[in-house]
Scaffold this motif. Sequence first.
Motif, mmCIF file in Angstrom:
data_model
loop_
_atom_site.group_PDB
_atom_site.id
_atom_site.type_symbol
_atom_site.label_atom_id
_atom_site.label_comp_id
_atom_site.label_asym_id
_atom_site.label_seq_id
_atom_site.Cartn_x
_atom_site.Cartn_y
_atom_site.Cartn_z
ATOM 1 N N ALA A 2 0.834 -1.191 0.000
ATOM 2 C CA ALA A 2 0.000 0.000 0.000
ATOM 3 C C ALA A 2 0.877 1.252 0.000
ATOM 4 O O ALA A 2 1.990 1.243 0.538
ATOM 5 N N TYR A 3 0.364 2.311 -0.612
ATOM 6 C CA TYR A 3 1.142 3.543 -0.738
ATOM 7 C C TYR A 3 1.553 4.089 0.631
ATOM 8 O O TYR A 3 2.694 4.514 0.825
ATOM 9 N N GLY A 4 0.633 4.093 1.600
ATOM 10 C CA GLY A 4 0.961 4.602 2.935
ATOM 11 C C GLY A 4 2.092 3.828 3.581
ATOM 12 O O GLY A 4 2.986 4.406 4.212
ATOM 13 N N THR A 5 2.085 2.512 3.406
ATOM 14 C CA THR A 5 3.163 1.674 3.940
ATOM 15 C C THR A 5 4.476 2.005 3.246
ATOM 16 O O THR A 5 5.521 2.108 3.901
ATOM 17 N N GLN A 6 4.426 2.212 1.939
ATOM 18 C CA GLN A 6 5.637 2.575 1.187
ATOM 19 C C GLN A 6 6.195 3.911 1.683
ATOM 20 O O GLN A 6 7.406 4.041 1.885
ATOM 21 N N VAL A 7 5.325 4.887 1.890
ATOM 22 C CA VAL A 7 5.775 6.199 2.379
ATOM 23 C C VAL A 7 6.428 6.046 3.745
ATOM 24 O O VAL A 7 7.527 6.576 3.983
ATOM 25 N N ARG A 8 5.773 5.319 4.668
ATOM 26 C CA ARG A 8 6.354 5.115 5.998
ATOM 27 C C ARG A 8 7.709 4.417 5.898
ATOM 28 O O ARG A 8 8.663 4.805 6.581
ATOM 29 N N ASP A 10 9.790 4.424 3.307
ATOM 30 C CA ASP A 10 10.758 5.347 2.691
ATOM 31 C C ASP A 10 11.275 6.377 3.692
ATOM 32 O O ASP A 10 12.414 6.831 3.590
ATOM 33 N N GLU A 59 -1.356 18.219 2.128
ATOM 34 C CA GLU A 59 -0.851 17.278 1.136
ATOM 35 C C GLU A 59 0.516 16.717 1.526
ATOM 36 O O GLU A 59 1.423 16.579 0.706
ATOM 37 N N ASP A 61 2.374 13.632 2.428
ATOM 38 C CA ASP A 61 2.234 12.177 2.346
ATOM 39 C C ASP A 61 2.693 11.466 3.615
ATOM 40 O O ASP A 61 2.036 10.540 4.087
ATOM 41 N N ALA A 65 0.209 9.318 5.964
ATOM 42 C CA ALA A 65 0.490 7.908 6.258
ATOM 43 C C ALA A 65 0.536 7.669 7.765
ATOM 44 O O ALA A 65 -0.027 6.694 8.262
#
Length: 94
Positions: A2-8, A10, A59, A61, A65
């Motif tokens: 999931a995008y939120g998991t990827q952001v966290r 990163d 905005e 991210d 997240a």
Amino acid sequence: MAYGTQVRNDLRAPALELRKAIPQVYEGYRQLHDSALAAGALDAKTKELIALAIAVSKECDGCIAAHARGRASPAASDRLVFTIAPARRPVMGR
């Protein structure tokens, strides 16, 4: 993933580097965060949802997240969380 998991994920390494470089600042931020989101005149779930709405309006991210994940502990419904993003449009004009 999931995008939120990827952001966290990163942000994990840079955040750890900062935490090591400026531990007193990070500790102060943690205390501020914990105090701001503690139950008081508003319950913790409401405060977390307000923080999520602010993150969406900015905005940010990483903030989105973190606060979307944070809302899971006070158990806000998905329907309640999903009302936040569309509500941003009239306020932000986008």
